[in-house]
Write a protein that holds these residues in place. Structure first.
Motif, PDB file in Angstrom:
ATOM      1  N   SER A   1      -1.325   3.547   0.087  1.00  6.59           N
ATOM      2  CA  SER A   1      -1.740   2.578  -0.737  1.00  6.59           C
ATOM      3  C   SER A   1      -1.717   2.805  -2.404  1.00  6.59           C
ATOM      4  CB  SER A   1      -3.378   2.064  -0.615  1.00  6.59           C
ATOM      5  OG  SER A   1      -3.422   1.301   0.665  1.00  6.59           O
TER       6      SER A   1
ATOM      7  N   LEU B   1       2.141   2.948  -3.243  1.00  3.79           N
ATOM      8  CA  LEU B   1       2.613   1.749  -3.429  1.00  3.79           C
ATOM      9  C   LEU B   1       2.288   1.188  -4.806  1.00  3.79           C
ATOM     10  CD1 LEU B   1       2.089   0.538   0.035  1.00  3.79           C
ATOM     11  CD2 LEU B   1       4.312   0.602  -1.291  1.00  3.79           C
TER      12      LEU B   1
ATOM     13  N   VAL C   1       0.004  -5.149  -1.512  1.00  2.50           N
ATOM     14  CA  VAL C   1      -0.333  -3.968  -0.620  1.00  2.50           C
ATOM     15  C   VAL C   1      -1.363  -4.334   0.774  1.00  2.50           C
ATOM     16  CG1 VAL C   1      -1.809  -1.590  -0.519  1.00  2.50           C
ATOM     17  CG2 VAL C   1      -0.475  -2.158  -2.616  1.00  2.50           C
TER      18      VAL C   1
END
Length: 180
Positions: free
Chosen positions: A85, A88, A98
């Motif tokens: 996460s 990203l 996400v």
């Protein structure tokens, strides 16, 4: 706290070199690699594989991190969910996107080919006994080459192994300087 202590300063020249390379590439040493430093061969092998699969190759970093996030979420691995996460978001993906990768991946902004590769990797993780020839055929029909198929599966394989290690050892994520 991890079942095995994190190595802050490696005791061999080779491990020091690998830590320096990880620091240069990632801006910090994730706790996963600090654990691997107890076994120099595993540290080197896993760093080489991480570089080959996550830092190089033919697929976009965003797709690889999305596969990593989905695999980690499917495996209920908080360590992997956190790292993928965060990665990203560092790539410019919004927190909403996400979350969509985790909860509604059909509506993520990927090309059809990227969706096919994502689905292949995720299915390989969640249904290892499914021979998934239909998913391979679909990805090929959309233009995926053998290198892309292998890389998507390689991301799944790498993340799956890291997830298992993190869960067995109760590994807690460490932030790198680039993470907030």
């Amino acid at each position: 706290m991890s079942s095995i202590p994190l190595v802050e300063t490696p005791d061999s020249d080779e491990a020091i070199r690998v830590f320096a390379e990880i620091q240069d590439e990632l801006g910090g040493i994730p706790s996963l690699f600090r654990i691997y430093a107890h076994h120099q061969g595993l540290l080197l092998a896993n760093w080489q594989k991480f570089k080959a699969v996550m830092l190089h190759g033919c697929l976009s970093a965003q797709l690889k991190e999305a596969i990593g996030l989905a695999v980690s979420a499917d495996n209920h691995c908080d360590y992997g969910i956190y790292h993928h996460s965060t990665s990203l978001q560092m790539l410019g993906v919004t927190p909403d996107e996400v979350m969509r990768i985790r909860t509604d991946p059909k509506n993520v902004h990927f090309s059809e080919k990227e969706h096919a590769l994502f689905d292949l990797a995720r299915n390989a993780n969640t249904s290892p006994d499914d021979h998934r020839q239909h998913l391979i055929a679909e990805a090929r029909k959309l233009g995926a080459g053998d290198d892309e198929l292998l890389e998507a599966l390689g991301v799944m394989e790498l993340v799956l192994g890291f997830n298992h290690l993190a869960e067995v050892l109760d590994l807690v994520p460490t932030r790198t300087p680039h993470q907030k």
